[in-house]
Design a protein around this motif. Structure first.
Motif, short mmCIF file in Angstrom:
data_model
loop_
_atom_site.label_atom_id
_atom_site.label_comp_id
_atom_site.label_asym_id
_atom_site.label_seq_id
_atom_site.Cartn_x
_atom_site.Cartn_y
_atom_site.Cartn_z
N LYS A 102 0.83 -1.20 0.00
CA LYS A 102 0.00 0.00 0.00
C LYS A 102 0.87 1.25 0.00
O LYS A 102 2.08 1.19 0.25
CB LYS A 102 -0.91 0.01 1.23
CG LYS A 102 -1.91 -1.13 1.28
CD LYS A 102 -2.79 -1.03 2.52
CE LYS A 102 -3.81 -2.17 2.56
NZ LYS A 102 -4.69 -2.08 3.76
N ASP A 103 0.24 2.40 -0.26
CA ASP A 103 0.95 3.66 -0.12
C ASP A 103 0.69 4.21 1.28
O ASP A 103 0.02 3.57 2.10
CB ASP A 103 0.53 4.66 -1.21
CG ASP A 103 -0.95 5.02 -1.16
OD1 ASP A 103 -1.59 4.78 -0.10
OD2 ASP A 103 -1.47 5.55 -2.15
N LYS A 104 1.22 5.40 1.57
CA LYS A 104 1.11 5.95 2.92
C LYS A 104 -0.32 6.34 3.28
O LYS A 104 -0.65 6.48 4.46
CB LYS A 104 2.03 7.17 3.06
CG LYS A 104 3.50 6.80 3.21
CD LYS A 104 4.32 7.98 3.65
CE LYS A 104 5.72 7.55 4.07
NZ LYS A 104 6.53 8.68 4.58
N LEU A 148 -1.73 -0.90 -3.78
CA LEU A 148 -0.91 -0.64 -4.96
C LEU A 148 -0.79 -1.92 -5.79
O LEU A 148 0.01 -2.80 -5.47
CB LEU A 148 0.48 -0.15 -4.55
CG LEU A 148 0.55 1.19 -3.84
CD1 LEU A 148 1.97 1.49 -3.37
CD2 LEU A 148 0.05 2.31 -4.75
N PRO A 149 -1.59 -2.07 -6.83
CA PRO A 149 -1.48 -3.25 -7.69
C PRO A 149 -0.27 -3.15 -8.61
O PRO A 149 0.19 -2.06 -8.94
CB PRO A 149 -2.78 -3.21 -8.49
CG PRO A 149 -3.17 -1.77 -8.52
CD PRO A 149 -2.70 -1.18 -7.22
N GLY A 150 0.26 -4.31 -9.00
CA GLY A 150 1.36 -4.34 -9.97
C GLY A 150 2.73 -4.07 -9.38
O GLY A 150 3.70 -3.93 -10.14
N TYR A 178 7.50 5.16 -7.09
CA TYR A 178 7.69 4.99 -5.65
C TYR A 178 9.14 4.59 -5.36
O TYR A 178 9.81 3.98 -6.20
CB TYR A 178 6.74 3.91 -5.11
CG TYR A 178 5.28 4.30 -5.18
CD1 TYR A 178 4.65 4.87 -4.09
CD2 TYR A 178 4.57 4.12 -6.36
CE1 TYR A 178 3.30 5.24 -4.16
CE2 TYR A 178 3.23 4.49 -6.44
CZ TYR A 178 2.60 5.05 -5.34
OH TYR A 178 1.29 5.43 -5.41
N LYS A 179 9.59 4.92 -4.16
CA LYS A 179 10.93 4.53 -3.76
C LYS A 179 10.98 3.03 -3.50
O LYS A 179 10.06 2.46 -2.92
CB LYS A 179 11.35 5.28 -2.47
CG LYS A 179 11.50 6.78 -2.65
CD LYS A 179 11.91 7.45 -1.34
CE LYS A 179 12.06 8.95 -1.51
NZ LYS A 179 12.45 9.61 -0.23
N LEU A 209 3.56 -9.99 6.11
CA LEU A 209 4.39 -8.79 6.04
C LEU A 209 3.71 -7.77 5.13
O LEU A 209 3.66 -7.92 3.91
CB LEU A 209 5.78 -9.13 5.50
CG LEU A 209 6.76 -7.96 5.31
CD1 LEU A 209 7.13 -7.36 6.67
CD2 LEU A 209 8.01 -8.40 4.57
N ASP A 210 3.15 -6.72 5.72
CA ASP A 210 2.55 -5.63 4.96
C ASP A 210 3.60 -4.59 4.63
O ASP A 210 4.43 -4.24 5.49
CB ASP A 210 1.40 -4.99 5.74
CG ASP A 210 0.22 -5.94 5.91
OD1 ASP A 210 0.02 -6.78 5.02
OD2 ASP A 210 -0.49 -5.84 6.94
#
Length: 411
Positions: free
Chosen positions: A29-31, A36-38, A76-77, A92-93
């Protein structure tokens, strides 16, 4: 005495083989908490990877061991996490941070020396072996290069995958370079990062050729050595372990005596500009400069084989370790040196006159002890300095950490 190019190599990605696999799963996921797929989820050093689905969920089946997990998605980093799988599944997320880059940060100032630095990086990172000649960097534009002229040090890193096509071994390697350093003063090469291996597409004939070359690349390598050392089969698999013992050079006085004499004679020489010249002073100064250039120690090869049982120590059920003094002198007797290596000045390790042209490498301990896994992976970074054949073979001659030669190829 010529200095030997030395390689300090971090092998990233470790595992201890076991019968049962366990599931590593979670979400990307993002913040803001949005899925976030792919996103690519890679196991560093292996051919194991997956991508998050439309809900951001991912899952990987892994054997018990220690892994570096790398997650990457454009915009994304890159994120890396170290995990240990023992006897149960792990959740683990992963949360990715957006990569916000200003326009002035992406505008690269033209550097006339950049092609030269890229060529240096290619030689010291990918290598100069016959396999390296068949490697191509697909996107060298991702290389972030810095050269410190005062330190004579080349530093390279990437914030996205450097893609290398290895047509010799049939791999497409994606490598996130955390840090690469080469110092022309010390001749030490060091690099670390997160590689991921993919098989190239090819005909059945091509795949057969790749399989044979992969086996040749693996056999005699440091990965093979530590794998055999872990299993206790190093001697049977062709390795001889000797010691290279360094003793003080009796012909070289202490540094303090050398400095004192050079200082004294230099002052005399300066005074001679106003007095009658005595040629003996010049001879004496040359004598002490020759003493200064002598090596501090003299290396003596002990040909008494070191038994792996006395070298290897049991850490726990997944890890073993080695600890030693002086240098390990590793001889691999089942392959000869490549002629290209033998002809490169300063690379080859000295050998007794009665020893055939086997592949020889040395290990100098930097951090004690050295921990390693069943597949030949090294746990602690910057633990050892390699010289000789292992310093010559680099990314172009590497195989994944889960590489297992098939029985027909072995024959």
């Amino acid at each position: 005495m010529k200095s030997l190019p030395i390689l300090l190599l971090l092998l990233v990605g470790k595992i201890c083989f076991a019968q049962q696999n366990y599931m590593l799963s979670g979400t990307v996921k993002d913040k803001r908490g949005e899925a976030l797929p792919g996103a690519g989820v890679y196991v560093s050093g292996y051919k194991i990877a997956t991508a998050s689905n439309h809900n951001g969920h991912y899952a990987l089946s892994l054997k018990p061991g220690n892994y570096d997990i790398l997650v990457q998605l454009i915009g994304y980093k890159a994120l890396n996490k170290n995990i240990i799988i023992s006897d149960k599944a792990i959740k683990l997320d992963l949360v990715l941070e957006e990569s916000i880059t200003q326009l002035n940060e992406v505008t690269i100032k033209p550097d006339p020396d950049r092609p030269h630095y890229i060529a240096m990086f290619k030689d010291f990172f990918i290598g100069t072996t016959p396999n390296a000649e068949q490697c191509k960097m697909i996107n060298p534009n991702v290389l972030l290069i810095d050269y410190d002229k005062e330190q004579a040090k080349l530093t390279v890193k990437t914030d996205q995958f450097l893609i290398i096509e290895n047509q010799a071994l049939g791999y497409r390697i994606k490598y996130l370079v955390n840090n690469f350093e080469y110092s022309s003063r010390t001749n030490i090469i060091y690099y670390e990062g997160f590689p991921y291996y993919e098989d190239l597409q090819g005909s059945a004939r091509k795949k057969k050729i790749w399989a044979k070359k992969r086996l040749t690349a693996y056999l005699g390598s440091s990965q093979h050595f530590f794998n055999a050392l872990y299993k206790g089969t190093a001697i049977e698999e062709g390795f001889i372990i000797n010691k290279l013992i360094t003793q003080p050079n009796r012909d070289k006085p202490s540094d303090s005596i050398i400095r004192a004499n050079i200082k004294r004679l230099t002052k005399v020489q300066e005074g001679l500009l106003r007095k009658t010249i005595n040629l003996n002073h010049g001879d004496s100064l040359s004598y002490w400069f020759r003493k200064k250039n002598l090596p501090d120690g003299i290396s003596i090869l002990s040909r008494s084989p070191i038994l792996p049982d006395t070298l290897v120590h049991f850490k726990n059920q997944d890890i073993k370790s080695i600890n030693f003094t002086d240098k390990l002198y590793i001889i691999y007797t089942k392959e000869k040196e490549d002629p290209l290596f033998a002809n490169r000045i300063g690379l080859s390790i000295s050998r007794p006159l009665d020893m055939p042209d086997y592949q020889i490498s040395t290990i100098t301990l930097q951090i004690a002890p050295v921990y390693f896994y069943a597949n030949g992976g090294i746990y602690n970074p910057r633990a050892m300095l390699y010289a000789g054949y292992w310093a010559w073979e680099k990314i172009a001659d590497s195989v994944p950490m889960d590489y297992l030669p098939s029985a027909d190829v072995k024959k």
